[in-house]
Design an enzyme around this catalytic site. Structure first.
Site, PDB file in Angstrom:
ATOM      1  NE  ARG A   1      36.993  48.190  38.800  1.00 61.90           N
ATOM      2  CZ  ARG A   1      37.606  49.228  38.230  1.00 61.90           C
ATOM      3  NH1 ARG A   1      38.875  49.428  38.461  1.00 61.90           N
ATOM      4  NH2 ARG A   1      36.942  50.059  37.453  1.00 61.90           N
TER       5      ARG A   1
ATOM      6  CE  LYS B   1      43.265  45.856  45.835  1.00 63.39           C
ATOM      7  NZ  LYS B   1      43.002  45.517  44.424  1.00 63.39           N
TER       8      LYS B   1
ATOM      9  NE  ARG C   1      48.099  56.687  35.729  1.00 68.04           N
ATOM     10  CZ  ARG C   1      48.866  56.119  34.800  1.00 68.04           C
ATOM     11  NH1 ARG C   1      49.235  54.857  34.949  1.00 68.04           N
ATOM     12  NH2 ARG C   1      49.263  56.795  33.742  1.00 68.04           N
TER      13      ARG C   1
END
Length: 328
Positions: free
Chosen positions: A119, A184, A320
Site C-alpha cells: 500500500r 505484519k 496506528r
C-alpha cells in the site's frame, strides 16, 4: 515475466529437499558437464537463493523449498485457470496490464517479485519460494461503487483460512493488513479499472509471508513475521494452503457480489486488532485520535472522538495505535 528453463527447474527440484547433492550427481540428472552445473547454480543464486557448496559434499539449498505446483493448484482450486511463474516484476502490474485476457477468478502466482508493491507504493520484499504471492482477477458488473469494502472481504477470507488451519493470534488491521502477534504477516492490494456506467475490473493482490529469514527481511521498515515463526516446528504446506485460500476467496467474492459487505462485518470484528482501542489516524499532515468502533456497511472505519463517531474511508489514511488512554 520469467519462467525457469527446464534445466534450472530440474536443478531446483533436485535441490528443493535441502540435502547435499554432488556435482557429479547433478550433472548426470541434468545431462550436463560439471562446468555447466556451476553455471546453472550461478543462475539460481541470482534469484536470491542461498546455496551452500562444500568440497566433498556437493551443493545444497540453505533451507528446503516447496515450489509452486501448478497441476495440484489447478486441480484443487477450481475451474478458473491458475498460472504459476518463477519471477515477475509484479503480479498485480502484469494482470492490470492485460485486463482483457483474464477470466473471472483467474489467478497468477509467482515464486518471487522484483518490483512488488504494498500500500502507498511501499516495496514488498519477496524471497524466492518464501511467500504466497497471488493476484486474482474479478469483475463486478454493478460498477465501481459496488467494490466498496472489497479489501476487507479479502482480509476476512485470508484470516479465516489461516485460523481454520490452526494458526493462532491472527488479526486484521484496517483496511488491508493481516497481523499475527502484533507483527505484519500479510498485505492486500486491490486495484481497479472502470469507466462510468461500465463494469469494474478488479485485481486483488495478496502477499503472505510463509518463510523469511532476518537477513531477507532486513529492509522492511515495520515489525513483521512469517507463518513458520508463529507455529515453530510445524511445516507450512504451501501449495495446500494456497489452494484452500483461492477457493475461500472466490466463494467470499461471490457472496460479496450478491450481498455486499453486510455478511462480513461481524466476521471482520472477530479479527479487528484495534476494535475498541485508542488509535491515531494520519491523513496527510493531519492527525486524529479516537477509539475504533468497527466498520460501517461500506467498509469505512468508525472512529469515536470528542464530537461523536465519524466514518473514514481508505486511500491515503494510515492507522496506528497510541500508548496513552483516550477519554471520550
Amino acid at each position: 515475466m520469467k519462467r525457469l528453463s527446464e534445466r534450472q527447474m530440474a536443478l531446483l527440484q533436485l535441490l528443493a529437499d535441502g540435502a547435499f547433492h554432488s556435482g557429479e550427481q547433478i550433472g548426470e540428472r541434468l545431462g550436463i558437464s560439471r562446468a555447466a552445473v556451476s553455471q546453472q547454480l550461478k543462475g539460481l543464486r541470482q534469484l536470491g537463493l542461498e546455496i551452500f557448496s562444500v568440497s566433498g559434499r556437493g551443493h545444497a539449498l540453505a533451507r528446503p523449498l516447496e515450489l509452486l505446483d501448478q497441476s495440484y493448484l489447478q486441480q484443487q482450486a477450481g475451474t478458473a485457470p491458475v498460472h504459476c511463474v518463477a519471477v515477475v516484476d509484479s503480479t498485480n502490474d502484469y494482470m492490470m496490464g492485460h485486463l482483457a485476457e483474464w477470466r473471472k477468478g483467474e489467478c497468477l502466482l509467482a515464486e518471487s517479485q522484483t518490483a512488488g508493491r504494498g500500500r502507498r507504493g511501499r516495496q514488498w520484499v519477496s524471497p524466492f519460494a518464501g511467500q504466497m504471492i497471488l493476484s486474482l482477477y474479478w469483475r463486478l458488473e454493478q460498477g465501481l461503487g459496488a467494490a466498496m469494502g472489497l479489501s476487507l472481504v479479502v482480509g476476512v477470507a485470508l484470516a479465516e483460512t489461516l485460523e481454520a488451519e490452526g494458526y493462532g493470534q491472527i488479526g486484521l488491521k484496517w483496511p488491508n493488513d493481516l497481523y499475527a502477534g502484533g507483527q505484519k504477516l500479510a498485505g492486500i492490494l486491490v486495484e481497479m479499472s472502470a469507466i462510468a456506467g461500465g463494469s469494474c475490473h478488479i485485481v486483488i493482490g495478496v502477499g503472505l509471508n510463509l518463510a523469511m529469514t532476518l537477513q531477507q527481511g532486513n529492509t522492511i521498515s515495520q515489525p513483521w513475521c512469517a507463518l513458520e515463526s508463529i507455529a515453530p516446528g510445524r511445516r507450512v504446506q504451501r501449495n495446500r494452503l494456497i489452494a484452500i485460500f483461492i477457493r475461500n476467496l472466490r466463494q467470499a467474492l461471490e457472496r460479496f457480489e450478491q450481498q455486499g459487505l453486510a455478511p462480513f462485518i461481524e466476521r471482520w470484528d472477530h479479527f479487528d486488532i484495534y476494535r475498541d482501542q485508542a488509535v491515531e489516524l494520519l491523513l496527510g499532515d493531519e492527525r486524529l485520535r479516537g477509539i475504533v468502533r468497527g466498520i460501517d456497511g461500506q467498509g469505512g472505519l468508525l472512529l469515536e472522538g470528542e464530537t461523536g463517531i465519524r466514518t473514514y474511508v481508505g486511500g491515503e489514511i494510515s492507522l496506528r495505535p497510541v500508548d496513552e488512554n483516550i477519554n471520550i
